[in-house]
Design a protein around this motif. Structure first.
Motif, PDB file in Angstrom:
ATOM      1  N   PRO A  49       0.802  -1.217   0.000  1.00 51.74           N
ATOM      2  CA  PRO A  49       0.000   0.000   0.000  1.00 51.74           C
ATOM      3  C   PRO A  49       0.840   1.275   0.000  1.00 51.74           C
ATOM      4  N   GLY A  50       2.160   1.115   0.079  1.00 50.48           N
ATOM      5  CA  GLY A  50       3.022   2.294  -0.025  1.00 50.48           C
ATOM      6  C   GLY A  50       3.064   3.130   1.234  1.00 50.48           C
ATOM      7  N   ILE A  51       2.908   2.476   2.381  1.00 50.83           N
ATOM      8  CA  ILE A  51       3.009   3.231   3.641  1.00 50.83           C
ATOM      9  C   ILE A  51       4.470   3.227   4.086  1.00 50.83           C
ATOM     10  N   LEU A  52       4.972   4.405   4.440  1.00 48.16           N
ATOM     11  CA  LEU A  52       6.340   4.507   4.940  1.00 48.16           C
ATOM     12  C   LEU A  52       6.302   4.882   6.421  1.00 48.16           C
ATOM     13  N   LEU A  53       6.906   4.012   7.242  1.00 48.52           N
ATOM     14  CA  LEU A  53       6.932   4.232   8.695  1.00 48.52           C
ATOM     15  C   LEU A  53       8.360   4.514   9.136  1.00 48.52           C
ATOM     16  N   GLY A  54       8.551   5.599   9.872  1.00 48.43           N
ATOM     17  CA  GLY A  54       9.858   5.874  10.478  1.00 48.43           C
ATOM     18  C   GLY A  54       9.829   5.403  11.921  1.00 48.43           C
TER      19      GLY A  54
END
Ligand code: GYE
Length: 333
Positions: free
Chosen positions: A40-45
């Protein structure tokens, strides 16, 4: 000559149409198999404290594994036990425009500025494992972590039962605490103190900061033994690492951990559970590092603009010499 040109054009058209058919087929395939949609293209830092304990390493592994399972791209930063590194990591996440920021704050104070920057950038922040203290409203969305106060209460309640079963009329306790001004340190101390407050037998002789680190646990135990010797009935240590540091020091002093000194720990990693089974630790209050599933599910909810629960506490057990521990399975951390 003309024929050769015609053949070349023909071949090129043929290649183009094969490519077209292939891409049409693969597009159709995607519709039939929605579970195979691209991520889904979620980027988590995620900013982790460091690797001070088996708990922390287990927590890092779980976060990484669950990010993969939930197809969330993870920007992982290890702060090597320094708050300034965590602040710098959060600033990098903001510059990168990640979708969500999650972090385990090493201590409670000093986050307002950087979290205000995240808020102004419109990036939701999840607290993992530990809490912060702030006057500002709305800097973070939620906290996913253990109820450290209850862990302290469980440790105190165990001790009262143990004192009853041993028939003790005075109980001298030394306490090795976690990192000063961290949530688990403050709340494990408070919960324990409240649980034993009504019992006149209980006396905390001294509490020393062991920073959640094995070598510091050993140093604290040395100081306690020099100061109080065999007056000590109980050591209450805020994590397994410090407990595992303290045990050989008790043995070197000619005392038997688990018998001459009752040993109470928190976490429940495999190494400490093995020592509990040997009888050198009497009680371990579980603190699970497996927070990854809740974190990833919360990330997805936040990305979808949903509201999330303010606090999520995992269920946790107590392991002690009151139970049959032979059936306890591998801990996995
Ligand atoms: O108990 C300790 C770790 O914050 C719950 O930090 C965590 C604590 C854990 O280093 O082992």
């Amino acid at each position: 000559m003309k024929n050769r040109i015609r053949n070349k054009i023909g071949r090129t058209l043929c290649v183009i149409s094969i490519l077209l058919i292939a891409s049409l087929l693969s597009a159709c395939g995607k519709k039939e198999n929605p579970q195979e949609e691209p991520d889904p293209g979620i980027l988590l830092g995620f900013s982790q404290i460091g690797s001070e304990s088996a708990w922390r390493v287990g927590n890092t592994n779980d976060i990484m594994k669950k990010a993969e399972e939930y197809k969330i791209s993870l920007m992982f930063e290890d702060a090597k036990q320094k708050q300034e590194n965590q602040i710098a990591a959060i600033r990098r996440f903001i510059a990168y425009k990640v979708d969500v920021i999650a972090f385990s704050p090493i201590v409670e104070d000093g986050w307002d500025n950087v979290l205000l920057e995240a808020k102004n950038a419109g990036i939701p922040v999840i607290l993992v494992d530990r809490d912060i203290s702030t006057e500002e409203e709305g800097l973070t969305t939620c906290l996913i972590g253990a109820d450290f106060y209850q862990e302290g209460v469980k440790a105190g309640e165990y001790l009262i039962r143990k004192a009853d079963s041993l028939g003790l009329d005075r109980v001298n306790i030394v306490e090795i605490t976690g990192t000063v001004n961290s949530t688990p340190m403050r709340q494990r101390q408070a919960g324990f103190a409240d649980a034993i407050a009504g019992d006149e037998r209980m006396h905390v002789l001294e509490s020393i900061d062991g920073d959640f680190i094995k070598s510091r646990g050993a140093e604290c135990m040395k100081m306690f033994l020099e100061e109080y010797g065999d007056e000590i009935d109980v050591v209450y240590s805020h994590n397994d690492e410090m407990t595992l540091g303290a045990i050989p020091v008790i043995e070197e002093a000619g005392l038997v951990p688990g018998k001459d000194i009752v040993v109470i720990s928190i976490d429940g990693g495999q190494d400490a559970i093995d020592v509990l089974k040997q009888g050198k630790i009497n009680c371990i209050v579980e603190c699970t590092p497996r927070l990854g599933k809740e974190v990833m599910e919360t990330v997805i909810r936040l990305k979808n603009g949903e509201t999330v629960e303010k606090t999520i506490h995992p269920d946790e057990a107590v392991f002690s010499d009151e139970q049959d521990l032979t059936k306890l399975g591998p801990r996995g951390y």
